[in-house]
Design a protein around this motif. Structure first.
Motif, short mmCIF file in Angstrom:
data_model
loop_
_atom_site.label_atom_id
_atom_site.label_comp_id
_atom_site.label_asym_id
_atom_site.label_seq_id
_atom_site.Cartn_x
_atom_site.Cartn_y
_atom_site.Cartn_z
N MET A 147 0.85 -1.19 0.00
CA MET A 147 0.00 0.00 0.00
C MET A 147 0.89 1.24 0.00
O MET A 147 1.93 1.27 0.66
CB MET A 147 -0.88 0.01 1.25
CG MET A 147 -2.01 -1.00 1.19
SD MET A 147 -3.18 -0.69 -0.13
CE MET A 147 -4.20 0.58 0.60
N PRO A 148 0.47 2.28 -0.74
CA PRO A 148 1.24 3.52 -0.68
C PRO A 148 0.96 4.25 0.64
O PRO A 148 0.11 3.81 1.43
CB PRO A 148 0.70 4.32 -1.86
CG PRO A 148 -0.68 3.82 -2.04
CD PRO A 148 -0.70 2.38 -1.61
N GLY A 167 4.82 -1.65 2.70
CA GLY A 167 6.13 -2.10 2.24
C GLY A 167 7.26 -1.88 3.23
O GLY A 167 8.43 -1.87 2.82
N GLY A 168 6.95 -1.71 4.50
CA GLY A 168 8.00 -1.52 5.50
C GLY A 168 8.46 -0.08 5.61
O GLY A 168 9.45 0.23 6.27
N ARG A 169 7.74 0.84 4.94
CA ARG A 169 8.02 2.26 5.15
C ARG A 169 7.12 2.74 6.29
O ARG A 169 6.14 2.08 6.62
CB ARG A 169 7.75 3.05 3.86
CG ARG A 169 8.76 2.73 2.75
CD ARG A 169 8.34 3.33 1.43
NE ARG A 169 7.15 2.72 0.92
CZ ARG A 169 7.13 1.59 0.20
NH1 ARG A 169 8.26 0.97 -0.09
NH2 ARG A 169 6.00 1.08 -0.22
N TRP A 170 7.44 3.87 6.88
CA TRP A 170 6.65 4.31 8.02
C TRP A 170 6.43 5.82 7.95
O TRP A 170 7.21 6.54 7.31
CB TRP A 170 7.35 3.94 9.35
CG TRP A 170 8.72 4.52 9.46
CD1 TRP A 170 9.06 5.74 9.94
CD2 TRP A 170 9.94 3.89 9.05
NE1 TRP A 170 10.41 5.93 9.87
CE2 TRP A 170 10.97 4.81 9.32
CE3 TRP A 170 10.25 2.65 8.49
CZ2 TRP A 170 12.31 4.52 9.05
CZ3 TRP A 170 11.58 2.37 8.23
CH2 TRP A 170 12.59 3.30 8.50
N PRO A 171 5.39 6.32 8.58
CA PRO A 171 5.12 7.76 8.56
C PRO A 171 6.22 8.52 9.30
O PRO A 171 6.56 8.18 10.44
CB PRO A 171 3.79 7.90 9.32
CG PRO A 171 3.18 6.54 9.25
CD PRO A 171 4.32 5.57 9.25
N LEU A 207 10.04 9.76 1.77
CA LEU A 207 9.52 11.04 1.29
C LEU A 207 8.43 10.90 0.25
O LEU A 207 8.21 11.78 -0.57
CB LEU A 207 10.65 11.95 0.78
CG LEU A 207 11.55 12.50 1.87
CD1 LEU A 207 12.46 13.59 1.31
CD2 LEU A 207 10.76 13.06 3.03
N ASN A 208 7.76 9.75 0.27
CA ASN A 208 6.54 9.65 -0.54
C ASN A 208 5.45 10.41 0.18
O ASN A 208 5.39 10.43 1.40
CB ASN A 208 6.09 8.18 -0.65
CG ASN A 208 7.10 7.33 -1.36
OD1 ASN A 208 7.53 7.67 -2.45
ND2 ASN A 208 7.50 6.24 -0.73
N THR A 209 4.56 11.02 -0.60
CA THR A 209 3.40 11.64 0.03
C THR A 209 2.15 11.35 -0.80
O THR A 209 2.19 10.56 -1.74
CB THR A 209 3.62 13.14 0.27
OG1 THR A 209 2.59 13.61 1.15
CG2 THR A 209 3.58 13.96 -1.02
N GLN A 210 1.02 11.97 -0.43
CA GLN A 210 -0.27 11.61 -1.01
C GLN A 210 -0.72 12.62 -2.07
O GLN A 210 -0.52 13.82 -1.89
CB GLN A 210 -1.30 11.55 0.11
CG GLN A 210 -0.89 10.64 1.26
CD GLN A 210 -1.87 10.68 2.41
OE1 GLN A 210 -1.51 11.03 3.52
NE2 GLN A 210 -3.12 10.34 2.15
#
Ligand code: MTE
Length: 566
Positions: A396-397, A427-431, A486-489
């Motif tokens: 999930m993004p 995917g193991g990324r976190w906020p 640094l992905n965002t929505q």
């Protein structure tokens, strides 16, 4: 203008004509075919009679025997994947009759009931197949009432799909079991753990079967315990539905709000160790097909719930076989006695009531993997899309949601609006940072670090903020998250809208009416209400306290004449 297949009411003689013209009942509008020399209106078909070809159904055989329980102690289990002939027989039964279509719930208004949708089509298919499947819908509902919190919002009664009410979604960083969302594609099997066996076969060196006792043997398989957020790719689908209607099957497209996400501590073992115990993979196997016990019906084809995960994910110790959830035995509704938990992937891969793992070369062609959970390009239309045109959704993004306040709510505040919610990235990324805007997404305030729950590689973060807001009136509060990559929505729903209505990853927007009590005139008005014992009425209703007296008005215009002198 020609017209085909007229329904009993045309678009011209209906009492609800005004609503239709305003796009509030799009499903009754005729399709306009403008491709030829004359325009052809294609009307929606009349509701057809339910018909049954009893002879053809009887010719298939005794349903009780054909679709009997596969194993003693496994209530609700009919094996399909091993028996192609049985699948064909079930298909024959389902195609020898017609069923009522599922309701057009996307055109609104969505029913104000709990359960919101009944799932009559799935109930009817199970009843039509009979045998072991006949009591499944009723039995599953009993389990829901036994195991889930009384305040759950039941989106679909059968197959059961339910989420906690907004107030309770992110009230705790760990979701209590009774409040964890539930997403099912079929009934809830009841399996006797003493009679349970997990089969591991396909492209492994030594295929084996394991009892629960074998899997729990710590001398063979070291225990693994992890806190993991599971998110369904349908989370926040209701925002996409509100924008445009999309694919409209109740189960694949259940109308989720923000609660199809939950976090729990799971205990079990790494699937990698079990594969190793079977001597490892052979013949270039690269994927593991995971089988769930219950029956899923897709396009009137019958099967067990099957998906697959890549070996690379298993090899990284990111796939758990779990039997405990938040220190309790796995609830029946969450997969007792054994389920898969795939870290950082959409919930669909975390198979419940797991009974078989098969090593294979390519991702499975089973419908949940290859025909659903697909992310289509917006311009791939209903009439030309193929399953291969959709990206198979895995991780999930980054996403987030505001759980309080609620959209359309009037908020009285003293210059700051208190907001609460969750943020997550797959995917193991976190906020890393959660930001809110009170002006529709122009200026952003970051949630202070001490108002975010702890970071975790596989978990969401719950948050709270006092969001500065000076203005009064309708405002749009927006929330977005930045993850550690640094992905965002995207900022609006349209940007990420898709036909399957999956992955509503856009910034979450709510419209609220701001009443700022630090403003002098607002204070004065509210104190007048108090003096005159006037209750606060709904926003649009008249409140009988004049803003100014006539004397005050006169005085003002005296000092500030409206007209200019020549
Ligand atoms: N496993 C089986 N056997 N059957 C299902 O319908 N649903 C999947 C997954 N595993 C499903 C399943 C989906 S789509 C999700 S989002 C998660 O389970 C939900 O897990 P939960 O119901 O425990 O919250």
């Amino acid at each position: 203008m020609e017209s085909r297949r007229r329904s009993s009411l045309t678009a011209l003689d209906r009492p609800d004509q005004w609503m239709i013209e305003q796009g509030m009942a799009g499903h009754v509008l005729p399709i306009l075919d403008q491709a030829g020399k004359t325009v052809v209106k294609v009307f929606p078909p009349k509701p057809s009679e339910i018909v049954q070809n009893k002879k053809a159904i009887q010719a298939v055989g005794n349903r009780k025997k054909l679709f009997a329980r596969e194993r003693e102690g496994w209530v609700g289990y009919v094996e399909w994947e091993n028996y192609p002939k049985k699948k064909a027989q079930a298909h024959k039964i389902l195609t020898s009759q017609t069923f009522a279509p599922c309701p057009d719930y996307q055109w609104g208004p969505i029913p104000g009931t709990n359960p919101v949708l009944a799932g009559d089509d799935f109930k009817a298919w199970h009843a039509a197949l009979g045998g072991e499947l006949a009591p499944v819908a009723d039995d599953s509902w009993k389990t829901v009432l036994e195991e889930k919190h009384p305040e759950m919002l039941h989106l679909l009664q059968f197959p059961y799909n339910g989420e906690p009410p907004k107030r309770l979604v992110a009230a705790k960083a760990i979701t209590p079991n009774s409040l964890h969302f539930v997403r099912n594609h079929g009934g809830i099997p009841i399996i006797d753990a003493d009679k349970f066996e997990l089969k591991l076969d396909g492209l492994v060196k030594s295929p084996k079967s394991y009892t629960m006792e074998d899997l729990m043997d710590e001398t063979k398989f070291p225990r693994m315990e992890k806190t993991i957020t599971m998110q369904c790719s349908g989370t926040r689908r209701i925002e996409q539905i509100a924008l445009y209607a999309g694919q409209g099957d109740e189960v694949p497209q259940a109308p989720w709000a923000e609660g199809a996400i939950g976090t729990a501590r799971y205990k079990g073992i790494s699937l990698k160790k079990v594969i190793k115990d079977c001597g490892g993979l052979i013949d270039h196997a690269k994927h593991l097909e995971l089988y769930g016990v219950e029956t899923y019906i897709k396009d009137l084809e019958v099967g067990n719930y099957v998906v697959s995960v890549p070996w690379s994910k298993v090899k990284a110790n990111e796939v758990i076989l779990a039997w405990e959830m938040n220190g309790e035995v796995l609830p029946k509704i969450h997969g007792y006695p054994l389920r898969v938990i795939v870290m950082g992937y959409i919930g669909a891969r975390s198979v419940k009531w797991l009974y078989r793992i098969k090593a294979i070369k390519s991702p499975t062609l089973a419908p949940v993997q290859s025909r659903e959970y697909l992310y289509f390009n917006q311009q791939v239309g209903k009439y030309n899309l193929r399953p291969i045109d959709g990206i198979q959704i895995q991780e999930m993004p980054v996403s987030s949601a505001i759980m309080s306040p609620w959209t359309k709510q009037v908020i009285m505040h003293d210059g700051k609006i208190h907001c609460k919610g969750w943020a997550y990235s797959g995917g193991g990324r976190w906020p890393e940072r959660v930001e809110l805007s009170a002006d529709g997404g122009f200026n952003w305030y970051a949630v202070p670090e001490d108002q975010l729950s702890k970071k975790g590689k596989w978990t969401w973060r719950t948050w709270e903020i006092d969001l500065p807001c000076d203005v009064e009136g309708w405002i749009e509060i927006v929330c977005r998250c930045w993850d550690n990559s640094l992905n965002t929505q995207p900022l609006n729903v349209r940007a990420a809208w898709n036909w399957g209505l999956h992955v509503t990853s856009s910034a979450h927007r709510i419209k609220v009416y701001s009443v700022n009590k630090t403003r002098t005139l607002t204070q004065l008005k509210l104190s007048q209400f108090e003096q005159h014992n006037i209750d606060l009425a709904p926003l649009t209703r008249y409140d009988a306290v004049p803003g100014m007296t006539d004397a005050e008005l006169g005085e003002y215009w005296e000092a500030n004449p409206r007209d200019v002198d020549e």
